[in-house]
Scaffold this motif. Sequence first.
Motif, mmCIF file in Angstrom:
data_model
loop_
_atom_site.group_PDB
_atom_site.id
_atom_site.type_symbol
_atom_site.label_atom_id
_atom_site.label_comp_id
_atom_site.label_asym_id
_atom_site.label_seq_id
_atom_site.Cartn_x
_atom_site.Cartn_y
_atom_site.Cartn_z
ATOM 1 N N ARG A 694 1.027 -1.019 -0.219
ATOM 2 C CA ARG A 694 0.382 -0.198 0.095
ATOM 3 C C ARG A 694 0.697 1.175 -0.151
ATOM 4 O O ARG A 694 -0.188 2.588 -0.185
ATOM 5 C CB ARG A 694 -0.644 0.316 1.052
ATOM 6 C CG ARG A 694 -1.764 -0.708 1.439
ATOM 7 C CD ARG A 694 -3.192 -0.774 0.682
ATOM 8 N NE ARG A 694 -3.663 0.799 0.692
ATOM 9 C CZ ARG A 694 -4.994 0.936 1.035
ATOM 10 N NH1 ARG A 694 -4.951 -0.380 1.876
ATOM 11 N NH2 ARG A 694 -5.393 1.993 1.242
ATOM 12 N N ASN A 695 2.147 1.072 0.730
ATOM 13 C CA ASN A 695 2.796 2.392 0.846
ATOM 14 C C ASN A 695 4.442 2.271 0.050
ATOM 15 O O ASN A 695 4.680 3.105 0.092
ATOM 16 C CB ASN A 695 3.970 2.449 1.821
ATOM 17 C CG ASN A 695 2.106 2.645 3.418
ATOM 18 O OD1 ASN A 695 1.950 3.722 3.185
ATOM 19 N ND2 ASN A 695 2.395 1.817 4.666
ATOM 20 N N GLY A 696 3.975 1.228 -1.071
ATOM 21 C CA GLY A 696 4.541 1.652 -2.914
ATOM 22 C C GLY A 696 4.210 2.072 -3.516
ATOM 23 O O GLY A 696 3.621 2.938 -3.066
ATOM 24 N N PRO A 697 4.878 2.173 -4.973
ATOM 25 C CA PRO A 697 4.972 3.298 -5.544
ATOM 26 C C PRO A 697 3.906 2.695 -6.475
ATOM 27 O O PRO A 697 3.174 3.254 -7.481
ATOM 28 C CB PRO A 697 6.360 2.357 -6.547
ATOM 29 C CG PRO A 697 6.828 1.332 -6.135
ATOM 30 C CD PRO A 697 6.921 1.140 -4.852
ATOM 31 N N ASP A 698 3.460 1.382 -6.628
ATOM 32 C CA ASP A 698 1.554 0.947 -7.280
ATOM 33 C C ASP A 698 1.013 1.400 -6.559
ATOM 34 O O ASP A 698 -0.335 -0.118 -6.413
ATOM 35 C CB ASP A 698 2.170 -0.941 -7.863
ATOM 36 C CG ASP A 698 2.943 -0.468 -8.864
ATOM 37 O OD1 ASP A 698 2.996 0.654 -9.926
ATOM 38 O OD2 ASP A 698 4.833 -0.978 -8.859
ATOM 39 N N GLY A 699 0.975 1.933 -5.509
ATOM 40 C CA GLY A 699 0.123 2.129 -4.595
ATOM 41 C C GLY A 699 -1.609 1.623 -4.427
ATOM 42 O O GLY A 699 -2.315 1.611 -4.052
ATOM 43 N N ALA A 700 -1.561 2.475 -5.108
ATOM 44 C CA ALA A 700 -2.772 3.108 -6.407
ATOM 45 C C ALA A 700 -2.986 2.251 -6.468
ATOM 46 O O ALA A 700 -4.631 1.405 -6.672
ATOM 47 C CB ALA A 700 -2.967 4.009 -6.694
ATOM 48 N N LYS A 701 -3.100 0.796 -7.366
ATOM 49 C CA LYS A 701 -2.900 0.053 -8.175
ATOM 50 C C LYS A 701 -3.446 -1.303 -7.232
ATOM 51 O O LYS A 701 -4.312 -2.389 -6.900
ATOM 52 C CB LYS A 701 -1.970 -0.775 -8.916
ATOM 53 C CG LYS A 701 -2.113 -0.292 -10.536
ATOM 54 C CD LYS A 701 -1.054 -0.092 -11.120
ATOM 55 C CE LYS A 701 -0.159 0.685 -12.080
ATOM 56 N NZ LYS A 701 0.902 0.006 -12.964
ATOM 57 N N VAL A 702 -2.521 -1.114 -6.168
ATOM 58 C CA VAL A 702 -2.835 -2.159 -4.974
ATOM 59 C C VAL A 702 -4.224 -1.727 -4.030
ATOM 60 O O VAL A 702 -5.147 -3.185 -3.560
ATOM 61 C CB VAL A 702 -1.802 -2.218 -3.383
ATOM 62 C CG1 VAL A 702 -2.433 -3.214 -2.647
ATOM 63 C CG2 VAL A 702 -0.474 -3.002 -4.452
ATOM 64 N N ARG A 703 -4.641 -0.366 -3.914
ATOM 65 C CA ARG A 703 -5.490 -0.113 -3.330
ATOM 66 C C ARG A 703 -7.127 -0.117 -4.303
ATOM 67 O O ARG A 703 -7.642 -0.885 -3.534
ATOM 68 C CB ARG A 703 -5.612 0.932 -3.411
ATOM 69 C CG ARG A 703 -7.044 1.694 -2.429
ATOM 70 C CD ARG A 703 -6.975 3.241 -2.210
ATOM 71 N NE ARG A 703 -7.844 3.991 -1.904
ATOM 72 C CZ ARG A 703 -9.127 4.745 -2.649
ATOM 73 N NH1 ARG A 703 -9.251 4.169 -3.089
ATOM 74 N NH2 ARG A 703 -10.245 4.830 -1.609
ATOM 75 N N GLN A 704 -6.826 -0.477 -5.029
ATOM 76 C CA GLN A 704 -8.137 -0.229 -6.361
ATOM 77 C C GLN A 704 -8.003 -2.080 -6.571
ATOM 78 O O GLN A 704 -8.943 -2.557 -5.956
ATOM 79 C CB GLN A 704 -8.056 -0.321 -7.723
ATOM 80 C CG GLN A 704 -8.919 -0.530 -8.462
ATOM 81 C CD GLN A 704 -10.637 0.206 -8.116
ATOM 82 O OE1 GLN A 704 -10.486 1.400 -7.889
ATOM 83 N NE2 GLN A 704 -11.208 -0.640 -7.875
ATOM 84 N N LEU A 705 -7.170 -3.094 -6.554
ATOM 85 C CA LEU A 705 -7.188 -4.688 -6.610
ATOM 86 C C LEU A 705 -8.085 -5.331 -5.048
ATOM 87 O O LEU A 705 -8.602 -5.845 -5.240
ATOM 88 C CB LEU A 705 -5.882 -5.041 -6.414
ATOM 89 C CG LEU A 705 -6.234 -6.556 -6.904
ATOM 90 C CD1 LEU A 705 -6.764 -6.799 -7.700
ATOM 91 C CD2 LEU A 705 -4.456 -7.490 -6.577
ATOM 92 N N CYS A 706 -7.562 -4.579 -3.939
ATOM 93 C CA CYS A 706 -7.750 -4.538 -2.764
ATOM 94 C C CYS A 706 -9.694 -4.424 -2.880
ATOM 95 O O CYS A 706 -10.816 -5.346 -2.867
ATOM 96 C CB CYS A 706 -7.452 -4.209 -2.174
ATOM 97 S SG CYS A 706 -6.286 -4.325 -1.324
#
Length: 1004
Positions: A694-706
């Motif tokens: 969640r705090n990495g460079p792809d945090g936004a993509k992780v958030r949406q996948l969650c």
Amino acid sequence: MSRSQRQGARPAAYRALLAGGSASLALLSGGAATAQEAPDQGQAAVELGEVVVTGSRIARRDYASNSPLVSVTAEAIENTGQVTVEKALTQMPQFSGAMGQSTSGSSSTSLNGGQAYASLRGLGSKRTLLLLDGKRLQPSNPDGSVDLNIIPEALIGNVEVITGGASTAYGSDATAGVVNFRLKRDFSGVTVASQYGVSDYGDGESFRLSVTAGDRFADDRGRAVISLDYSMRDTALQAERDYYYRRNRELNTAIIAQGTAQFGTNRPTLAAVNDVFVGQYGTAPVLGVNGFYNGQIGFNTGDQTLFNLGGASKVMNLRDPETDNAFLNAAGTNMLWGWTRNSVQNDNERYSLFSRVDYEVAPNVDFFIQGSLTSYQSEGIFNPTLAGLAYALNVPVTNPYIGADFAKILASRPNPTADFVFWKDLDFAGPRLQSYAYDVYQFISGLSGDVGYKDWTWEAYVSVSKAQFENNQTGGVSRAAISRLLYSPIGGSEFCSGGLNPFGNHVPSAECANYVTRRTTNTNELTQRMAEVTVQGGLFTLPAGEVRFAVGADYRYNHFAFQPDSLLDQPDGTSDILGYSPLRASSGEVDTTEVYAEFLVPLLRDLPFIQELELDLGYRYSDYSSVGGVHAYKADLNWRINEPLRIRGGYNRAVRAPSVGELYSPISSATVDIGTATGANTSGDPCDIRSSFRNGPDGAKVRQLCIDLGVPSSIIDTYQFGASQVFALTGGNPQLEEETADTYSFGAVVQSTFKSPWLSNITASIDWYQIKVSEAVGTLGVGNAIRYCFNNGGNNPTYDKNNYYCSLQGRSAADGNMVAPRQPLLNLGQFNVTGVDLQFDWRLHLADIGLPDDGTLSFGSAISYLSSFEIQALPGAPTYDYAGTWGTAIEANAGQAHPEWKANSSITYSRDNWNIGLRWRHMSEMMNSARVTSPTSTTLGVDAYDVFDLNARVDAPYGTTLRFTVTNLFNEAPPQVGDVRGTYDPQNYDVLGRYYTVAVSKTF
């Protein structure tokens, strides 16, 4: 039968066995009074000379193994100071630590509690075939693994370990190699042996008593041996050792005895919470998001006041004292659960009987019958039921014990009359206790003799065996019963005295505790039947020598039937028990018919640089009722250049068909550790706002996948996973196919021919090996699957919810937590293990160098270097090399440690009738396996580990031998694994501490 009944019944059963044994001893009593045992295999722990080879069906003289082989003596096993053989194998460089005496209790309902396994090359116990005098043993686990507890230690002459596929010689399961326990056969007299051990901390006591008798009879036409063995081992506790912590504030399990209310998406308003905390308790304002409170509410025991936890604020208004079972985390933002009775050694009580009779029934025809019976039990004690996650409770707003302060907060929720989720440590139910009781027997009988043509011989035998397992569980809580108390309008007092007040650490009456607790019993039965016939001998003579052969056929049948307790396997597919895994009844069978042939072909002889060159060829065809026909074959080369130097090597194609358990074992859930989410590693739930995902460079993509996977969008920006474990589903898969292994080996053996006393007794070997397993049958670990879903290692670059790894996890619409993630049993990609084994043995007779000493100094060392340990989870997926890392195992019983270097060395001084020795065990440092797929991870690795053991032996008069052992002489603490302090690997490191053993044996 209950445990107490079993304990009462077993002594009676063993009195009957002892009576039968006494009759056998009476038969044998006419013989000599001096014990005649197998010749001493030498003083070093590792033997490197010419041995009777394991891995071939052809009998011949002066034959040395074409594959890497090590022989462990009975004395080396005794020098470990253990009452079972597992530690002697685990400490060898060729093995990785597997399930055994340091495996503590678990709430998972497994079919192997209390068992001990051997994992050769870290490829798991089901790929390590265990033999007793070259014949298969009764499996103790549906996956085909054999429990080392059934080995008759008192009769072990030596143990031969061969690396690489041996399916051509022995059939399925010999993918990683073979461990062959060779027994003392020509035994005369009676030997009584006893051993006692205790740790430096006064716990973990062990005791063993064995009686072995044997003799020849009927004018030397027959010989018989019988051995009775009793052993016990007590638990040892973490709390007694200062390298464990009573309050580990870095953990993440927030399920406490006071109870906590969880709100999910039906959150109370921040205003209502602060009306109570600021307005009534006088605390600082509690923090939230968008006007809602995103943490949990806890309950002080004495006065019905509340405290906050698990949110953005520090814990406030906590009035209960911190204890070892409930204490603040390091940041002060949460309350953590603790348990001080974890063990570092499980208990074990074992009775075993082994007997064998050989008799010449006619000229050139011998008959034998062999029987073994092992009955043993072990207990695992672990924390009380934690009603959280899959075991979470629901409480209605009408519960009469809800106080005014909490009622005000509940009323502020969007749905004020809805039930709320409740987490609680149900410590009033007592600790959970699982007892595992096993009865294993095997009877083998056969004939052997001369064919009457050349030197051909034949053997035929049949074997019947069975393993029965009973698992009793206490401390589980009935969901239906406790729900009746929680939903009762008068607090449950109509069901039991006083009812149940869940808010705070209130202890209900004994009647109420008994009302909600349950005892469950699960049983399993494994059956094996075998028949085999073999013919071997010489065929014809070539210029380089005689061509020899062995041909044979065998049949094998395996069946298992598992029956869980009805409370764990209800008709609607659910379980009523909190604290133990839901289970399903299951059964299945597999039968196998095989034919095989082996040819030893001498190619060249007595030429320059070729004293002897021979080729060993083998083939086996196996027809399984499950996967059909499969083929195994081998080609091994033995090239003796001259007397001191021999080159060996070859290729083996091994096949392992899925076991009956892998095909048909029941679906159940088990707790699996995934770690705690932090920004420094890839552990825990990637959707947790504290995670590196969640705090990495792809945090936004992780958030949406969650969100796509089911985490409610209303809590996605405050979501935290309040545990470090998940309840994962696993079970058999009838669609599995066989796995294949290609094994290559190449090495050299050097035997000194020097005359100098310094150099004349030197033997050394070096072997390179590669084991490549394709279509490997294994479990896709839930921890890896969770990370791979979020593109760890590049496994989901588009962050697609339809990615295979993502399909293995579900999410709760109420709180976003993972629901029953799956650990499927599949034909995975492949494993590729390569390395080098070095062995060295040296002896020096001190008188030969002019010293006034008749003693002998000997040194032995076995060193293993691991150059690669590659795992491909699925065909086409990335391949990762875990050599030199800790933290990833190919399966639960395979071991997580893959050090580049592992060594076991000993030096011994022997003189007349006594010797004293020092052994050094070394494992190199390892980085954490998380860095393999995430190079930027800062998860801690494991420091190098060096331990020394002391052993001494005295042969006293009148056939008496005394032994003394100190294991972990300097009480070296185990190295920490991972980031959480006080976390160790008991399978591979010594967590017991310094241990003393004394033993005495007497021969009559």
